[in-house]
Design a protein around this motif. Structure first.
Motif, PDB file in Angstrom:
ATOM      1  N   CYS A  18     -59.260 -25.484   2.517  1.00 24.86           N
ATOM      2  CA  CYS A  18     -59.855 -24.295   3.123  1.00 24.86           C
ATOM      3  C   CYS A  18     -59.228 -24.031   4.492  1.00 24.86           C
ATOM      4  CB  CYS A  18     -61.366 -24.557   3.264  1.00 24.86           C
ATOM      5  SG  CYS A  18     -62.216 -23.305   4.211  1.00 24.86           S
ATOM      6  N   ASP A  19     -58.908 -22.782   4.746  1.00 27.62           N
ATOM      7  CA  ASP A  19     -58.439 -22.383   6.080  1.00 27.62           C
ATOM      8  C   ASP A  19     -58.663 -20.881   6.226  1.00 27.62           C
ATOM      9  OD1 ASP A  19     -56.199 -23.919   8.177  1.00 27.62           O
ATOM     10  OD2 ASP A  19     -56.672 -21.792   8.461  1.00 27.62           O
ATOM     11  N   ILE A  20     -58.985 -20.452   7.430  1.00 25.59           N
ATOM     12  CA  ILE A  20     -59.168 -19.014   7.637  1.00 25.59           C
ATOM     13  C   ILE A  20     -57.818 -18.291   7.633  1.00 25.59           C
ATOM     14  CG2 ILE A  20     -61.427 -19.013   8.777  1.00 25.59           C
ATOM     15  CD1 ILE A  20     -60.022 -19.200  11.459  1.00 25.59           C
ATOM     16  N   ASP A  41     -51.945 -18.382   4.930  1.00 19.16           N
ATOM     17  CA  ASP A  41     -50.579 -18.939   4.953  1.00 19.16           C
ATOM     18  C   ASP A  41     -50.585 -20.448   5.209  1.00 19.16           C
ATOM     19  OD1 ASP A  41     -49.513 -16.537   4.483  1.00 19.16           O
ATOM     20  OD2 ASP A  41     -48.679 -16.198   6.498  1.00 19.16           O
ATOM     21  N   ASN A  42     -51.500 -20.893   6.075  1.00 21.47           N
ATOM     22  CA  ASN A  42     -51.544 -22.325   6.388  1.00 21.47           C
ATOM     23  C   ASN A  42     -51.903 -23.147   5.158  1.00 21.47           C
ATOM     24  OD1 ASN A  42     -51.008 -21.521   8.941  1.00 21.47           O
ATOM     25  ND2 ASN A  42     -52.938 -22.164   9.857  1.00 21.47           N
ATOM     26  N   MET A  43     -52.824 -22.602   4.339  1.00 22.61           N
ATOM     27  CA  MET A  43     -53.211 -23.294   3.103  1.00 22.61           C
ATOM     28  C   MET A  43     -52.055 -23.334   2.123  1.00 22.61           C
ATOM     29  SD  MET A  43     -56.986 -22.180   1.862  1.00 22.61           S
ATOM     30  CE  MET A  43     -57.010 -20.481   2.386  1.00 22.61           C
ATOM     31  N   GLU A  51     -59.915 -26.889  14.882  1.00 17.20           N
ATOM     32  CA  GLU A  51     -59.929 -27.126  16.320  1.00 17.20           C
ATOM     33  C   GLU A  51     -61.214 -27.873  16.692  1.00 17.20           C
ATOM     34  OE1 GLU A  51     -59.143 -24.299  14.680  1.00 17.20           O
ATOM     35  OE2 GLU A  51     -59.421 -22.587  16.014  1.00 17.20           O
ATOM     36  N   SER A  52     -61.126 -28.684  17.754  1.00 17.25           N
ATOM     37  CA  SER A  52     -62.218 -29.618  18.065  1.00 17.25           C
ATOM     38  C   SER A  52     -63.552 -28.928  18.335  1.00 17.25           C
ATOM     39  CB  SER A  52     -61.822 -30.468  19.269  1.00 17.25           C
ATOM     40  OG  SER A  52     -60.567 -31.055  19.044  1.00 17.25           O
ATOM     41  N   GLY A  53     -63.508 -27.757  18.977  1.00 18.58           N
ATOM     42  CA  GLY A  53     -64.741 -27.058  19.322  1.00 18.58           C
ATOM     43  C   GLY A  53     -65.533 -26.589  18.116  1.00 18.58           C
ATOM     44  N   LYS A  54     -64.900 -26.602  16.942  1.00 15.64           N
ATOM     45  CA  LYS A  54     -65.600 -26.176  15.729  1.00 15.64           C
ATOM     46  C   LYS A  54     -66.096 -27.363  14.889  1.00 15.64           C
ATOM     47  CE  LYS A  54     -62.974 -21.863  15.082  1.00 15.64           C
ATOM     48  NZ  LYS A  54     -62.030 -21.159  14.174  1.00 15.64           N
ATOM     49  N   HIS A  55     -65.715 -28.575  15.285  1.00 17.51           N
ATOM     50  CA  HIS A  55     -66.048 -29.744  14.447  1.00 17.51           C
ATOM     51  C   HIS A  55     -67.541 -29.850  14.159  1.00 17.51           C
ATOM     52  CE1 HIS A  55     -62.195 -32.211  15.624  1.00 17.51           C
ATOM     53  NE2 HIS A  55     -61.926 -31.118  14.949  1.00 17.51           N
TER      54      HIS A  55
END
Ligand SMILES: NC(=O)c1ccc[n+]([C@@H]2O[C@H](COP(=O)([O-])OP(=O)(O)OC[C@H]3O[C@@H](n4cnc5c(N)ncnc54)[C@H](O)[C@@H]3O)[C@@H](O)[C@H]2O)c1
Length: 360
Positions: A30-32, A35-37, A73-77
């Motif tokens: 999963c990724d928003i 392209d990264n996925m 990103e860490s702030g979303k963990h």
């Protein structure tokens, strides 16, 4: 075991390979950013049966994975991990497990309520070098541990920060200590004794005008068992990564783990002379292709075993909280200009927003 990955960025290859090496059934990624996925699916030869999602909540609801890795990103963990736990899922959370102690406490509480396992991804604990040092420590070969030092002397420049805007921000990351040094801070606290009395520190931003947080942190730690620790973490080293070292000094033993990320044993001296230092250095040194090392695969193996045998993982959420607490105590001491006593009740990277604004 049904496994899914949330966040397909820079560290995700280590997770995908660890999942494959441990024969997990990768059901989804999963990724928003689509392209990264796709990029990771191609590079890691993921079969077409691995579904791709842009919404992790939908992914949790449809796929019902038993184990999820949170690599955003860490702030979303914290928010993502809490949703995973809510859905009854075991979680590996990349470091740091959260950016506030309140969030870390919530993760620990919810995981206990739901009866799921949470592992803080401090993979360097599984380095061969670190495992060997830990074994010597547990066998009390050091005598009385007097002090230990954790140095991380690395280089991170414009190219690294510009690739992901969240890096170096108070809201999503923190600086050299929270991002790069936290593994070594975990190791120092784990090796020297969990209970910390107080921390005194300086932090500063000396050479990165495009980030918000520190690029240098220097701290002295007073452990409750009478030992001392020194932490030095920076991303300012010219022109490339120099070293990540962990020294431990006991009355009957001296050890240094070094290399780019504590994967070599560079000193091994014990009064008991139980082994040949040269053999130990050879046997327990590794040369990984990058600073992330080989630790993800054994960390995954441990988590899978913890789930199957209903025990706590080797690196728990509480451990992740301890490393986070140390970094936040360092930030607090540096901001207030005085020593800070532990335990810290609540503290967050957001408390330091604006600290270095206009500094360079
Ligand atoms: N263990 C280690 O040695 C190590 C090394 C590097 C990074 N990390 C940690 O891993 C985390 C990720 O770092 P990175 O360098 O890979 O970051 P990155 O920016 O390269 O990747 C993060 C990915 O998460 C995706 N994402 C963001 N929000 C999302 C959401 N809601 N749902 C799904 N995907 C989402 C982004 O699009 C991006 O692809 C950070 O917490 C970092 O501290 C750990």
């Amino acid at each position: 075991m049904r496994y899914a990955l949330i966040g397909c960025g820079r560290i995700s290859p280590n997770h995908i390979e660890a999942a494959k090496n441990n024969k997990l059934d990768i059901v989804a990624i999963c990724d928003i950013v689509t392209d990264n996925m796709e990029d990771k699916a191609i590079k890691h030869n993921l079969p077409g049966s691995v579904r791709q999602y842009t919404d992790y909540k939908e992914m949790l609801a449809i796929e019902r994975p038993e184990l999820v890795a949170v690599c955003t990103e860490s702030g979303k963990h914290a928010a993502i991990a809490l949703d995973c736990i809510d859905s009854g899922c075991n979680v590996i959370i990349e470091k740091p497990i959260a950016l506030s102690l309140k969030d870390a406490d919530e993760i620990i509480k919810k995981a206990n309520e739901k009866g799921v396992k949470v592992c803080a991804n401090h993979q360097n604990r599984f380095n061969k070098s670190i495992q060997k040092i830990r074994e010597a420590r547990d066998k009390r070969r050091f005598g009385k541990l007097m002090y230990g030092t954790a140095h991380i002397r690395w280089n991170r420049g414009w190219e690294y920060y510009s690739r992901a805007k969240w890096r170096g921000t108070w809201e999503q990351d923190g600086g050299a200590l929270m991002n790069q040094c936290i593994h070594n801070i975990d190791l120092l606290r784990w090796m020297m004794g969990w209970e910390v009395d107080e921390v005194f520190a300086y932090t500063d931003k000396l050479n990165h005008d495009y980030i918000e947080a520190e690029d240098l942190g220097i701290a002295v730690i007073k452990f409750k068992n009478g030992a001392y620790g020194i932490i030095e973490g920076t991303t300012d080293v010219y022109p490339r990564n120099l070293e990540e070292t962990l020294y431990m000094f006991g009355t009957k033993g001296t050890v240094k783990a070094g290399g780019s990320s504590v994967n070599l044993i560079e000193e091994w001296r014990f009064a008991d002379e139980l082994d040949d230092p040269e053999v130990i250095k050879k046997q327990f040194g590794e040369n990984p292709p990058n600073v992330y090392g080989f630790g993800h695969t054994p960390l995954y193996a441990d988590v899978i075993d913890a789930i199957n045998n209903d025990r706590q993982p080797y690196v728990t959420a509480e451990d992740g909280r301890r490393a986070l607490e140390m970094v936040l105590a360092i930030y607090k001491s540096a901001a207030e200009g005085k020593p800070v006593k532990l335990p810290l009740e609540d503290c967050s990277t957001l408390d330091f927003k604006g600290r270095f604004d206009g500094k360079i």
